[in-house]
Design a protein around this motif. Sequence first.
Motif, PDB file in Angstrom:
ATOM      1  N   ALA A  91      42.543  38.760  73.563  1.00  0.00           N
ATOM      2  CA  ALA A  91      42.036  39.144  72.280  1.00  0.00           C
ATOM      3  C   ALA A  91      42.836  38.782  71.049  1.00  0.00           C
ATOM      4  CB  ALA A  91      41.533  40.703  72.317  1.00  0.00           C
ATOM      5  N   PHE A  92      44.308  39.138  71.143  1.00  0.00           N
ATOM      6  CA  PHE A  92      45.077  38.707  70.124  1.00  0.00           C
ATOM      7  C   PHE A  92      45.890  37.291  70.372  1.00  0.00           C
ATOM      8  CE2 PHE A  92      44.607  43.409  69.742  1.00  0.00           C
ATOM      9  CZ  PHE A  92      44.448  43.453  68.327  1.00  0.00           C
ATOM     10  N   GLY A  94      48.356  45.160  66.143  1.00  0.00           N
ATOM     11  CA  GLY A  94      48.381  43.965  66.983  1.00  0.00           C
ATOM     12  C   GLY A  94      48.652  44.529  68.475  1.00  0.00           C
ATOM     13  N   GLN A 149      44.280  34.795  70.294  1.00  0.00           N
ATOM     14  CA  GLN A 149      43.581  33.985  69.210  1.00  0.00           C
ATOM     15  C   GLN A 149      42.771  34.985  68.288  1.00  0.00           C
ATOM     16  OE1 GLN A 149      41.625  30.317  71.152  1.00  0.00           O
ATOM     17  NE2 GLN A 149      41.699  31.905  73.206  1.00  0.00           N
ATOM     18  N   ARG A 150      43.539  35.798  67.675  1.00  0.00           N
ATOM     19  CA  ARG A 150      42.998  36.567  66.638  1.00  0.00           C
ATOM     20  C   ARG A 150      42.060  36.366  65.529  1.00  0.00           C
ATOM     21  NH1 ARG A 150      47.701  40.624  64.779  1.00  0.00           N
ATOM     22  NH2 ARG A 150      46.021  41.378  63.556  1.00  0.00           N
ATOM     23  N   ARG A 151      42.064  35.046  65.095  1.00  0.00           N
ATOM     24  CA  ARG A 151      41.151  34.654  64.345  1.00  0.00           C
ATOM     25  C   ARG A 151      39.809  34.309  64.730  1.00  0.00           C
ATOM     26  NH1 ARG A 151      44.355  30.946  59.659  1.00  0.00           N
ATOM     27  NH2 ARG A 151      45.992  32.520  59.184  1.00  0.00           N
ATOM     28  N   ARG A 161      36.446  41.013  65.936  1.00  0.00           N
ATOM     29  CA  ARG A 161      37.771  40.349  66.292  1.00  0.00           C
ATOM     30  C   ARG A 161      38.537  41.486  66.761  1.00  0.00           C
ATOM     31  NH1 ARG A 161      35.845  37.407  62.417  1.00  0.00           N
ATOM     32  NH2 ARG A 161      36.226  35.154  62.478  1.00  0.00           N
ATOM     33  N   GLY A 162      39.579  40.997  67.595  1.00  0.00           N
ATOM     34  CA  GLY A 162      40.522  42.087  68.450  1.00  0.00           C
ATOM     35  C   GLY A 162      40.908  43.141  67.486  1.00  0.00           C
ATOM     36  N   GLU A 163      41.485  42.800  66.143  1.00  0.00           N
ATOM     37  CA  GLU A 163      42.041  43.735  65.456  1.00  0.00           C
ATOM     38  C   GLU A 163      41.378  45.049  64.962  1.00  0.00           C
ATOM     39  OE1 GLU A 163      41.740  40.700  61.502  1.00  0.00           O
ATOM     40  OE2 GLU A 163      42.470  40.354  63.494  1.00  0.00           O
ATOM     41  N   ALA A 173      37.437  34.276  71.973  1.00  0.00           N
ATOM     42  CA  ALA A 173      38.732  34.570  72.323  1.00  0.00           C
ATOM     43  C   ALA A 173      38.842  35.018  73.911  1.00  0.00           C
ATOM     44  CB  ALA A 173      39.384  35.698  71.327  1.00  0.00           C
TER      45      ALA A 173
END
Length: 286
Positions: free
Chosen positions: A233-234, A175, A236-238, A269-271, A244
Amino acid sequence: MRETGWMMRLLGPAEIRILANKLDIRPTKKLGQNFVIDGGTVRRIVRVADLSPDDVVIEVGPGLGSLTLALLPSASHVVAVEIDPVLSAQLPITAADHGVADNLTVINADAMKIGLSDLLGHVPTALVANLPYNVAVPVVLHLLEELPSLRKGLVMVQSEVADRLAAGPGSKVYGVPSVKAAWYADVRRAGPVGRTVFWPVPNVDSGLVSLVRRDPPSTTASREEVFKVVDAAFAQRRKTLRAALASWAGSAAQAETALRAAGVDPSARGEQLDIHAFARIAESHP
């Protein structure tokens, strides 16, 4: 001549309690105070920190001095930053009682508010600390930003925090802390620490985290610009990065343009991204 870190007498459980009683210290959760009472653990920290005789160490939250006493014979100088005025006043006395006060500077201050100008002319090259659990991540990020002279570090933090700091893309615990720490350094887990080496005994395990400074992953986008992308990005990580990053970029369409220019799939996604990908996104936004 100073004793080596392996020969000198360190603080054990009895000495810690005697000192705490003398100072009427009651460890508080507010300050995240858990004092190390095991000499083997502090020797291990110093060994893994791989200090050279030329290193100037900054230690945050030295408490009663368990780790400080082991650090002093192993470094050129130790700057201990302690927020508690009672503890900061006692530390030089404890070091003097152990014959290692000549290369110690104690600063009574909040580590989150200090910069190089507050360190009385000392330029730290290494961060070694048993960090209070409640401020570990912000302290690490603050010091890496404020003290560019720091080339390496070894910090003891809550095991969960250690996992987050050292996590890579795709990990469940990857994260914002993981990405931002990676801007400054190569970060890795450096071993577990059990609960019983502390007084009072915490209800969580701890872990060691090693940091080795590296060059920033971007020379054209600033840290602030890259961190804005990371935060967006994180937050709204979903959501996909296209969605995002819409507010950051001005619209979803502009976000997609920046993502494609950076070579990043807008549906990712950000992750899934490392710090280099976030830097490319920041560089791609006009």
